[in-house]
Design an enzyme around this catalytic site. Structure first.
Site, PDB file in Angstrom:
ATOM      1  N   HIS A  90     -21.054  31.633 -26.221  1.00 46.23           N
ATOM      2  CA  HIS A  90     -21.225  31.403 -24.787  1.00 46.23           C
ATOM      3  C   HIS A  90     -22.324  32.270 -24.180  1.00 46.23           C
ATOM      4  O   HIS A  90     -22.427  32.386 -22.964  1.00 46.23           O
ATOM      5  CB  HIS A  90     -19.904  31.578 -24.021  1.00 46.23           C
ATOM      6  N   GLU A  96     -15.702  18.607 -23.951  1.00 45.22           N
ATOM      7  CA  GLU A  96     -14.955  19.666 -24.636  1.00 45.22           C
ATOM      8  C   GLU A  96     -14.921  20.946 -23.833  1.00 45.22           C
ATOM      9  O   GLU A  96     -13.895  21.640 -23.798  1.00 45.22           O
ATOM     10  CB  GLU A  96     -15.582  19.928 -26.012  1.00 45.22           C
ATOM     11  N   GLU A  97     -16.027  21.283 -23.187  1.00 43.93           N
ATOM     12  CA  GLU A  97     -16.119  22.572 -22.496  1.00 43.93           C
ATOM     13  C   GLU A  97     -15.183  22.666 -21.289  1.00 43.93           C
ATOM     14  O   GLU A  97     -14.982  23.758 -20.755  1.00 43.93           O
ATOM     15  CB  GLU A  97     -17.563  22.849 -22.070  1.00 43.93           C
ATOM     16  N   ASP A 110     -16.559  22.779 -35.051  1.00 43.60           N
ATOM     17  CA  ASP A 110     -17.041  23.516 -33.886  1.00 43.60           C
ATOM     18  C   ASP A 110     -17.616  24.837 -34.379  1.00 43.60           C
ATOM     19  O   ASP A 110     -17.775  25.028 -35.588  1.00 43.60           O
ATOM     20  CB  ASP A 110     -15.897  23.720 -32.892  1.00 43.60           C
ATOM     21  N   ASP A 144     -23.029  26.166 -29.881  1.00 49.20           N
ATOM     22  CA  ASP A 144     -21.686  25.653 -29.605  1.00 49.20           C
ATOM     23  C   ASP A 144     -21.854  24.460 -28.664  1.00 49.20           C
ATOM     24  O   ASP A 144     -21.997  24.650 -27.465  1.00 49.20           O
ATOM     25  CB  ASP A 144     -20.853  26.769 -28.978  1.00 49.20           C
ATOM     26  N   HIS A 147     -18.806  18.364 -30.405  1.00 48.83           N
ATOM     27  CA  HIS A 147     -19.142  18.025 -29.019  1.00 48.83           C
ATOM     28  C   HIS A 147     -20.586  18.357 -28.706  1.00 48.83           C
ATOM     29  O   HIS A 147     -21.160  19.325 -29.222  1.00 48.83           O
ATOM     30  CB  HIS A 147     -18.194  18.710 -28.025  1.00 48.83           C
TER      31      HIS A 147
END
Length: 348
Positions: A326, A225-226, A246, A191, A74
């Site tokens: 994150h 995706e998030e 991922d 990510d 993604h």
């Protein structure tokens, strides 16, 4: 399989990843990044199409059209959105995805208005001067206690509105991309832009080595995706298996490092297909990829969304090891190369 010399492909992955990281693409604001991804796959000679949702489907060719493999990565990232324009001219945000104010504080941002261009600012604690705020150390960082301070001469809600800033405008956080001499890749949003770079590297390897994969091979670069529905839909006909490429988790209780490829056996959504985990491990061993097998305690992936939307598929999850997920994330070119090795062994 003979020993793979992948240095030029790893160099390519790092370059492509760095370029993509510098394109803002928080969930809901991904058109520029998706167009870039589509163009890069087309430059390598593959057919790429945009989905209605805004993702990119790439046909990486292959022989067995009834037993296709879909690779998912993604390009949407974490970010923010203007929730309230405050009376003092500051902006209260709501998060997009899992953006956490604890590790977003003091970051430079770009506010993308709907019709009036882009404005810069900084995400700060309310009353951010330590020499003034006696509660600075004890204040919990939340979306209520932090705000965007615009780099404009604004002192009221009306001043901000005159700029054309309004509720619902996208807020992009600076990625701060850096590649060190020792091979570490540091940035927000590795990510999952690192994995998009890895799939571009796989495409380049397939094209330059004139490889026709043993079964139909597709890539889906998703854009939601998030927020949990990136992989819902757009599965090419004939696919029987899907693998999320991922980030691999790095942290206490796990064995993976930033220099390895991680194979996930189970995450918070449950176990991945056992035969696929076994096959991925075999491919890693066959290609000499340095790998780890781990369980991720707080994680969900595109491929789980693909299954939950009703597709009958075997599923797996792999990725280069990424530390500080994150937040301000870190991986290594070795992790990218080991992931590419595994994919070559598994797909080619």
């Amino acid at each position: 399989m003979k020993k793979l010399n992948l240095k030029k492909y790893t160099d390519f992955i790092v370059k492509e990843t760095s370029d993509l990281l510098n394109i803002d693409s928080p969930t809901g604001y991904t058109e520029e990044a998706a167009a870039w991804v589509k163009k890069e796959f087309e430059k390598l000679g593959f057919k790429a199409t945009l989905t209605n949702k805004g993702g990119v489907i790439v046909d990486l060719t292959g022989k067995d059209k009834k037993n296709g493999l879909l690779l998912e990565a993604h390009t949407d990232t974490l970010g923010g959105m203007v929730a309230t324009i405050k009376s003092n001219g500051r902006l209260k945000l709501t998060n997009l995805g899992g953006m956490n104010p604890n590790n977003a504080e003091t970051e430079n941002v770009r506010v993308v208005t709907k019709f009036n261009g882009i404005y810069e600012g900084t995400f700060q604690l309310n009353n951010a001067s330590i020499h003034v705020n006696g509660d600075y150390d004890d204040t919990k960082r939340t979306w209520e206690s932090c705000e965007v301070v615009l780099d404009e001469d604004v002192n009221s809600k009306e001043d901000v509105e005159k700029l054309g800033i309004s509720v619902g405008d996208i807020v992009c956080f600076e990625p701060n991309v850096r590649v060190t001499k020792s091979g570490y890749i540091k940035s927000r949003f590795l990510d999952d832009k690192l994995s998009v770079g890895i799939l571009l590297g796989l495409a380049k390897y397939i094209k330059e080595n004139e490889i026709t994969p043993k079964r139909a091979l597709y890539a889906h670069i998703t854009v939601f995706e998030e927020v949990g529905h990136g992989g819902c839909g757009s599965v090419p006909e004939g696919c029987t298996e899907a693998i999320s490429v991922d980030m691999g988790c790095v942290g206490d209780g796990l064995t993976c490092t930033e220099r390895q490829v991680s194979i996930c056996a189970k995450d918070s959504g449950g176990p991945y297909s056992y035969p696929i985990v076994q096959a991925l491990m075999k491919a890693a061993k066959d290609t000499g990829a340095d790998y780890a097998v781990d369980i991720y305690p707080h994680y969900g992936s595109d491929v789980e969304a693909t299954l939950r939307s009703g597709n009958d598929l075997r599923h797996g999850l792999i990725g280069a090891g990424v530390y500080a997920s994150h937040g301000y994330e870190r991986s290594h070119r070795d992790g990218a190369e080991n992931t590419l090795k595994l994919l070559i062994g598994y797909c080619c």
